[in-house]
Design a protein around this motif. Sequence first.
Motif, PDB file in Angstrom:
ATOM      1  N   ILE A 193      41.241  42.872  40.336  1.00 57.47           N
ATOM      2  CA  ILE A 193      40.159  42.576  39.396  1.00 57.47           C
ATOM      3  C   ILE A 193      40.122  41.071  39.149  1.00 57.47           C
ATOM      4  O   ILE A 193      41.137  40.470  38.814  1.00 57.47           O
ATOM      5  N   THR A 194      38.948  40.473  39.305  1.00 58.23           N
ATOM      6  CA  THR A 194      38.766  39.053  39.028  1.00 58.23           C
ATOM      7  C   THR A 194      37.551  38.855  38.137  1.00 58.23           C
ATOM      8  O   THR A 194      36.458  39.333  38.452  1.00 58.23           O
ATOM      9  N   LEU A 195      37.745  38.164  37.025  1.00 58.63           N
ATOM     10  CA  LEU A 195      36.645  37.687  36.194  1.00 58.63           C
ATOM     11  C   LEU A 195      36.616  36.176  36.333  1.00 58.63           C
ATOM     12  O   LEU A 195      37.604  35.494  36.003  1.00 58.63           O
ATOM     13  N   LYS A 196      35.511  35.656  36.849  1.00 59.44           N
ATOM     14  CA  LYS A 196      35.437  34.240  37.208  1.00 59.44           C
ATOM     15  C   LYS A 196      34.339  33.538  36.420  1.00 59.44           C
ATOM     16  O   LYS A 196      33.164  33.875  36.542  1.00 59.44           O
ATOM     17  N   ASN A 197      34.753  32.610  35.575  1.00 59.41           N
ATOM     18  CA  ASN A 197      33.818  31.784  34.779  1.00 59.41           C
ATOM     19  C   ASN A 197      32.820  32.642  34.008  1.00 59.41           C
ATOM     20  O   ASN A 197      31.612  32.368  34.004  1.00 59.41           O
ATOM     21  N   GLN A 255      34.733  43.954  45.692  1.00 59.02           N
ATOM     22  CA  GLN A 255      33.313  44.266  45.521  1.00 59.02           C
ATOM     23  C   GLN A 255      32.763  43.491  44.322  1.00 59.02           C
ATOM     24  O   GLN A 255      33.321  43.556  43.226  1.00 59.02           O
ATOM     25  N   ARG A 256      31.679  42.752  44.547  1.00 60.34           N
ATOM     26  CA  ARG A 256      31.050  42.010  43.443  1.00 60.34           C
ATOM     27  C   ARG A 256      30.190  42.983  42.647  1.00 60.34           C
ATOM     28  O   ARG A 256      29.147  43.437  43.119  1.00 60.34           O
ATOM     29  N   ILE A 257      30.632  43.274  41.441  1.00 59.35           N
ATOM     30  CA  ILE A 257      29.956  44.304  40.653  1.00 59.35           C
ATOM     31  C   ILE A 257      29.069  43.730  39.553  1.00 59.35           C
ATOM     32  O   ILE A 257      28.332  44.472  38.901  1.00 59.35           O
ATOM     33  N   SER A 258      29.125  42.413  39.350  1.00 58.35           N
ATOM     34  CA  SER A 258      28.449  41.838  38.191  1.00 58.35           C
ATOM     35  C   SER A 258      26.934  41.873  38.300  1.00 58.35           C
ATOM     36  O   SER A 258      26.244  41.776  37.285  1.00 58.35           O
ATOM     37  N   LYS A 259      26.391  42.021  39.493  1.00 58.08           N
ATOM     38  CA  LYS A 259      24.939  42.052  39.654  1.00 58.08           C
ATOM     39  C   LYS A 259      24.447  43.365  40.267  1.00 58.08           C
ATOM     40  O   LYS A 259      23.316  43.447  40.758  1.00 58.08           O
ATOM     41  N   SER A 306      26.613  34.794  32.747  1.00 55.61           N
ATOM     42  CA  SER A 306      26.923  33.951  33.902  1.00 55.61           C
ATOM     43  C   SER A 306      28.345  34.257  34.359  1.00 55.61           C
ATOM     44  O   SER A 306      29.150  34.803  33.601  1.00 55.61           O
ATOM     45  N   GLY A 307      28.627  33.920  35.613  1.00 52.04           N
ATOM     46  CA  GLY A 307      29.940  34.205  36.182  1.00 52.04           C
ATOM     47  C   GLY A 307      29.927  35.455  37.046  1.00 52.04           C
ATOM     48  O   GLY A 307      28.890  36.115  37.211  1.00 52.04           O
ATOM     49  N   GLU A 308      31.093  35.776  37.600  1.00 52.19           N
ATOM     50  CA  GLU A 308      31.205  36.893  38.530  1.00 52.19           C
ATOM     51  C   GLU A 308      32.348  37.830  38.142  1.00 52.19           C
ATOM     52  O   GLU A 308      33.392  37.378  37.671  1.00 52.19           O
ATOM     53  N   VAL A 309      32.116  39.119  38.372  1.00 55.39           N
ATOM     54  CA  VAL A 309      33.166  40.129  38.230  1.00 55.39           C
ATOM     55  C   VAL A 309      33.358  40.769  39.603  1.00 55.39           C
ATOM     56  O   VAL A 309      32.401  41.281  40.191  1.00 55.39           O
TER      57      VAL A 309
END
Length: 222
Positions: A2-6, A68-72, A60-63
Amino acid sequence: MITLKNITKIYEPSKNNKVTALQDINIEIGKGELVVLKGVSGSGKSTILSLIAALTKPTSGEVIVNEQRISKLPDNFAADYRQQTIGFIFQKYNLIPTLTVQDNVLLPLVPTNPDEAEAKAKLERVLAQFNILDKQTTMVRNLSGGEQQRVAIARALINDPQVIIADEPTANLDEQLSQDFIGILQQLKSSGKTIVVATHDPLFFDLAMVDRIIAIQRGRLL
């Protein structure tokens, strides 16, 4: 894992009463880790859980979860992601009191339309795991608080998710039930699950099985 970025999350950004729930959050959680998000109510813990579960999107930012990029993700793909990857243990259980234990636990399987034998095997596995196999035809409203919690956990695990999320899981429990829940978490961690717990319960802060404690205050990491 799991990565939460900015990550920044602002509610009602176009209005005068906008609320900045999270600001410039960067977190990485490894596979199999048990991480505790520590902070008072309103600090942003639950928002982080909602982002990991794709229940809300960052301003803003990415999860990124399991590469898998789930933020969008569009809503329908987000629902598939949750069904396949996330097991959510809610503070107030979110059970349907007028349904039986087995019907509550089987609810996450409905979108996948499994055959009867497969569904029964999954049901019996999780009910046996949490010692409520004999309660499967009991109405949830007739269960004790501890039994209801075990039903909620069984429901969260019916799809064998990779990530377990728990939001203030001991807030409504007495000391003995809280200790029982700690034992369940140990069992889940031993099976290789990645676990994220949001809590302000000091019971979690000295546990040997906790890999990291991440302190949050007013939407920022301390």
